[in-house]
Design a protein around this motif. Structure first.
Motif, PDB file in Angstrom:
ATOM      1  N   PHE A  49       0.822  -1.146  -0.087  1.00  0.00           N
ATOM      2  CA  PHE A  49      -0.100   0.002   0.038  1.00  0.00           C
ATOM      3  C   PHE A  49       0.762   1.108   0.087  1.00  0.00           C
ATOM      4  O   PHE A  49       1.658   1.431   1.029  1.00  0.00           O
ATOM      5  N   VAL A  50       0.684   1.965  -1.124  1.00  0.00           N
ATOM      6  CA  VAL A  50       1.508   3.044  -1.141  1.00  0.00           C
ATOM      7  C   VAL A  50       0.434   4.447  -0.662  1.00  0.00           C
ATOM      8  O   VAL A  50      -0.497   4.749  -1.611  1.00  0.00           O
ATOM      9  N   ALA A  51       0.515   4.723   0.436  1.00  0.00           N
ATOM     10  CA  ALA A  51      -0.476   5.966   0.929  1.00  0.00           C
ATOM     11  C   ALA A  51      -0.440   6.989   0.633  1.00  0.00           C
ATOM     12  O   ALA A  51       0.668   7.528  -0.075  1.00  0.00           O
ATOM     13  N   PRO A  52      -1.313   7.871   0.384  1.00  0.00           N
ATOM     14  CA  PRO A  52      -1.225   9.193   0.118  1.00  0.00           C
ATOM     15  C   PRO A  52      -0.324   9.928   1.162  1.00  0.00           C
ATOM     16  O   PRO A  52      -0.410   9.559   2.474  1.00  0.00           O
ATOM     17  N   PRO A  53       0.205  11.178   1.016  1.00  0.00           N
ATOM     18  CA  PRO A  53       1.294  11.572   1.640  1.00  0.00           C
ATOM     19  C   PRO A  53       0.463  12.106   3.106  1.00  0.00           C
ATOM     20  O   PRO A  53      -0.491  12.438   3.371  1.00  0.00           O
ATOM     21  N   VAL A  54       1.507  12.021   4.051  1.00  0.00           N
ATOM     22  CA  VAL A  54       1.217  12.517   5.361  1.00  0.00           C
ATOM     23  C   VAL A  54       2.398  13.472   5.867  1.00  0.00           C
ATOM     24  O   VAL A  54       3.780  12.826   5.883  1.00  0.00           O
ATOM     25  N   ARG A  55       2.358  14.538   5.986  1.00  0.00           N
ATOM     26  CA  ARG A  55       3.224  15.627   6.437  1.00  0.00           C
ATOM     27  C   ARG A  55       4.533  15.703   5.498  1.00  0.00           C
ATOM     28  O   ARG A  55       5.714  15.533   6.008  1.00  0.00           O
ATOM     29  N   GLY A  56       4.265  15.621   4.200  1.00  0.00           N
ATOM     30  CA  GLY A  56       5.423  15.462   3.407  1.00  0.00           C
ATOM     31  C   GLY A  56       6.089  14.053   3.098  1.00  0.00           C
ATOM     32  O   GLY A  56       7.012  14.076   2.406  1.00  0.00           O
ATOM     33  N   TRP A  57       5.533  12.988   3.609  1.00  0.00           N
ATOM     34  CA  TRP A  57       5.995  11.736   3.740  1.00  0.00           C
ATOM     35  C   TRP A  57       4.928  10.746   3.142  1.00  0.00           C
ATOM     36  O   TRP A  57       3.806  10.938   3.240  1.00  0.00           O
ATOM     37  N   THR A  58       5.777   9.976   1.992  1.00  0.00           N
ATOM     38  CA  THR A  58       4.897   8.781   1.727  1.00  0.00           C
ATOM     39  C   THR A  58       5.054   7.709   2.203  1.00  0.00           C
ATOM     40  O   THR A  58       6.409   7.246   2.378  1.00  0.00           O
ATOM     41  N   LEU A  59       4.105   6.791   2.769  1.00  0.00           N
ATOM     42  CA  LEU A  59       4.561   5.724   3.418  1.00  0.00           C
ATOM     43  C   LEU A  59       4.193   4.353   2.649  1.00  0.00           C
ATOM     44  O   LEU A  59       3.072   4.502   1.788  1.00  0.00           O
ATOM     45  N   VAL A  60       4.920   3.309   2.523  1.00  0.00           N
ATOM     46  CA  VAL A  60       4.879   2.305   1.520  1.00  0.00           C
ATOM     47  C   VAL A  60       4.617   0.999   2.870  1.00  0.00           C
ATOM     48  O   VAL A  60       5.734   0.584   3.582  1.00  0.00           O
ATOM     49  N   VAL A  61       3.431   0.401   3.069  1.00  0.00           N
ATOM     50  CA  VAL A  61       3.074  -0.529   4.066  1.00  0.00           C
ATOM     51  C   VAL A  61       3.138  -1.912   3.366  1.00  0.00           C
ATOM     52  O   VAL A  61       2.224  -2.068   2.392  1.00  0.00           O
ATOM     53  N   ASN A  62       3.594  -3.031   3.974  1.00  0.00           N
ATOM     54  CA  ASN A  62       3.432  -4.234   3.544  1.00  0.00           C
ATOM     55  C   ASN A  62       3.822  -5.179   4.701  1.00  0.00           C
ATOM     56  O   ASN A  62       5.013  -5.259   5.101  1.00  0.00           O
ATOM     57  N   ALA A  63       3.057  -5.720   5.726  1.00  0.00           N
ATOM     58  CA  ALA A  63       3.284  -6.672   6.587  1.00  0.00           C
ATOM     59  C   ALA A  63       4.252  -7.774   6.482  1.00  0.00           C
ATOM     60  O   ALA A  63       4.831  -8.344   7.282  1.00  0.00           O
ATOM     61  N   SER A  64       4.134  -8.280   5.340  1.00  0.00           N
ATOM     62  CA  SER A  64       4.803  -9.504   5.011  1.00  0.00           C
ATOM     63  C   SER A  64       6.033  -9.376   4.033  1.00  0.00           C
ATOM     64  O   SER A  64       6.486 -10.541   3.453  1.00  0.00           O
ATOM     65  N   MET A  65       6.459  -8.379   3.893  1.00  0.00           N
ATOM     66  CA  MET A  65       7.534  -8.216   2.835  1.00  0.00           C
ATOM     67  C   MET A  65       8.901  -8.939   3.703  1.00  0.00           C
ATOM     68  O   MET A  65       8.766  -8.867   4.718  1.00  0.00           O
ATOM     69  N   PRO A  66       9.931  -9.301   2.850  1.00  0.00           N
ATOM     70  CA  PRO A  66      11.057  -9.938   3.479  1.00  0.00           C
ATOM     71  C   PRO A  66      11.691  -9.061   4.244  1.00  0.00           C
ATOM     72  O   PRO A  66      11.868  -7.634   4.172  1.00  0.00           O
ATOM     73  N   ASP A  67      12.238  -9.439   5.472  1.00  0.00           N
ATOM     74  CA  ASP A  67      12.756  -8.550   6.371  1.00  0.00           C
ATOM     75  C   ASP A  67      14.333  -8.807   6.552  1.00  0.00           C
ATOM     76  O   ASP A  67      14.830  -9.529   5.533  1.00  0.00           O
ATOM     77  N   LEU A  68      15.060  -8.144   7.283  1.00  0.00           N
ATOM     78  CA  LEU A  68      16.311  -8.351   7.601  1.00  0.00           C
ATOM     79  C   LEU A  68      17.074  -9.405   7.765  1.00  0.00           C
ATOM     80  O   LEU A  68      18.041  -9.912   7.709  1.00  0.00           O
ATOM     81  N   SER A  69      16.059 -10.515   8.317  1.00  0.00           N
ATOM     82  CA  SER A  69      16.713 -12.088   8.717  1.00  0.00           C
ATOM     83  C   SER A  69      16.639 -12.780   7.333  1.00  0.00           C
ATOM     84  O   SER A  69      16.960 -13.887   7.269  1.00  0.00           O
ATOM     85  N   ALA A  70      16.082 -11.962   6.341  1.00  0.00           N
ATOM     86  CA  ALA A  70      15.922 -12.885   4.787  1.00  0.00           C
ATOM     87  C   ALA A  70      17.298 -12.561   4.289  1.00  0.00           C
ATOM     88  O   ALA A  70      18.110 -11.548   4.470  1.00  0.00           O
ATOM     89  N   PRO A  71      17.649 -13.328   3.154  1.00  0.00           N
ATOM     90  CA  PRO A  71      19.065 -13.081   2.531  1.00  0.00           C
ATOM     91  C   PRO A  71      18.792 -11.573   2.038  1.00  0.00           C
ATOM     92  O   PRO A  71      17.912 -11.031   1.532  1.00  0.00           O
ATOM     93  N   GLU A  72      19.948 -10.831   1.921  1.00  0.00           N
ATOM     94  CA  GLU A  72      20.070  -9.640   1.450  1.00  0.00           C
ATOM     95  C   GLU A  72      19.381  -9.205   0.090  1.00  0.00           C
ATOM     96  O   GLU A  72      18.812  -8.014   0.214  1.00  0.00           O
ATOM     97  N   ALA A  73      19.553  -9.816  -0.722  1.00  0.00           N
ATOM     98  CA  ALA A  73      19.058  -9.633  -2.026  1.00  0.00           C
ATOM     99  C   ALA A  73      17.551  -9.409  -1.857  1.00  0.00           C
ATOM    100  O   ALA A  73      16.833  -8.772  -2.634  1.00  0.00           O
ATOM    101  N   ALA A  74      16.960 -10.126  -0.926  1.00  0.00           N
ATOM    102  CA  ALA A  74      15.437 -10.192  -0.873  1.00  0.00           C
ATOM    103  C   ALA A  74      15.133  -9.071   0.010  1.00  0.00           C
ATOM    104  O   ALA A  74      13.622  -8.896   0.452  1.00  0.00           O
ATOM    105  N   GLY A  75      15.629  -8.981   1.143  1.00  0.00           N
ATOM    106  CA  GLY A  75      15.390  -7.816   2.485  1.00  0.00           C
ATOM    107  C   GLY A  75      15.040  -6.767   1.732  1.00  0.00           C
ATOM    108  O   GLY A  75      15.128  -6.245   0.637  1.00  0.00           O
ATOM    109  N   PRO A  76      15.030  -5.856   2.772  1.00  0.00           N
ATOM    110  CA  PRO A  76      14.464  -4.345   2.613  1.00  0.00           C
ATOM    111  C   PRO A  76      15.523  -3.470   2.168  1.00  0.00           C
ATOM    112  O   PRO A  76      15.411  -2.206   1.536  1.00  0.00           O
ATOM    113  N   LEU A  77      16.901  -3.781   2.435  1.00  0.00           N
ATOM    114  CA  LEU A  77      17.900  -2.489   2.073  1.00  0.00           C
ATOM    115  C   LEU A  77      18.126  -2.250   0.631  1.00  0.00           C
ATOM    116  O   LEU A  77      18.285  -1.044   0.425  1.00  0.00           O
ATOM    117  N   PRO A  78      17.978  -3.151  -0.461  1.00  0.00           N
ATOM    118  CA  PRO A  78      18.170  -2.662  -1.708  1.00  0.00           C
ATOM    119  C   PRO A  78      17.106  -1.762  -2.314  1.00  0.00           C
ATOM    120  O   PRO A  78      17.184  -0.797  -3.017  1.00  0.00           O
TER     121      PRO A  78
END
Length: 187
Positions: A49-78
């Motif tokens: 979910f790419v939300a409408p802006p709040v105070r100049g910020w756009t939030l991208v929400v997903n409860a089940s995307m790969p986290d930092l315990s996942a291999p780096e290529a699939a994690g949030p850092l890239p």
């Protein structure tokens, strides 16, 4: 208007008001317009979910995307690096109380300025990069290892606090939100 969320969730905060440009950069497929209520509901069901802006910020929400315990290529850092390279500043936040996963990372122009992530289930600090930020010091968010006599570890309230200090606290910040639709899609 914004709907509170944050617990058992992951999200990016991107310093832009251009929702469409964020969705384009993420290459979301099967896009549909969504208000806050349906967008957050979808985010907890695996959609982005790419939300409408709040105070100049756009939030991208997903409860089940790969986290930092996942291999780096699939994690949030890239993805975080790409968002901050395109928009100047972006953050990643995550909290999941079942496995005690807590994370906050700030990136500027494609580089991590500060990042901290902890996985209590394994008693492991997954990331501790950069100097403590001014906001972390002022909020007294310094943690010890599990080998300390009285270990101190982060919790979901700390993640939400950092989100509010660096961008937007999604659990309470409804002021400054725009009454318009965002976008849901899959990656």
């Amino acid at each position: 208007m914004p709907v509170p969320f944050g617990c058992k969730c992951q999200w990016y905060a991107v310093k832009t008001t251009d929702t469409r440009a964020v969705a384009d950069l993420l290459k979301l497929a099967d896009r549909q317009r969504a208000n806050w209520r349906t967008g957050i509901d979808g985010a907890y069901r695996g959609y982005y979910f790419v939300a409408p802006p709040v105070r100049g910020w756009t939030l991208v929400v997903n409860a089940s995307m790969p986290d930092l315990s996942a291999p780096e290529a699939a994690g949030p850092l890239p993805t975080l690096a790409g968002l901050s390279l395109a928009f100047g500043e972006a953050c990643y936040f995550a909290t999941h109380r079942v496995v005690d996963y807590q994370a906050w990372i700030r990136s500027s122009n494609g580089e991590i300025v500060r990042g901290y992530a902890y996985l209590g289930e394994r008693g492991e600090t997954l990331l501790d990069q950069g100097e403590l930020s001014r906001e972390e010091r002022e909020a007294n968010l310094a943690f010890t290892g599990m080998d300390a006599e009285e270990p101190v570890s982060p919790n979901e309230a700390d993640v939400l606090r950092m989100a509010g200090l660096w961008s937007v606290d999604p659990s309470v910040d409804s002021n400054g939100g725009e009454a318009r639709a965002g976008v849901v899609g899959i990656r």
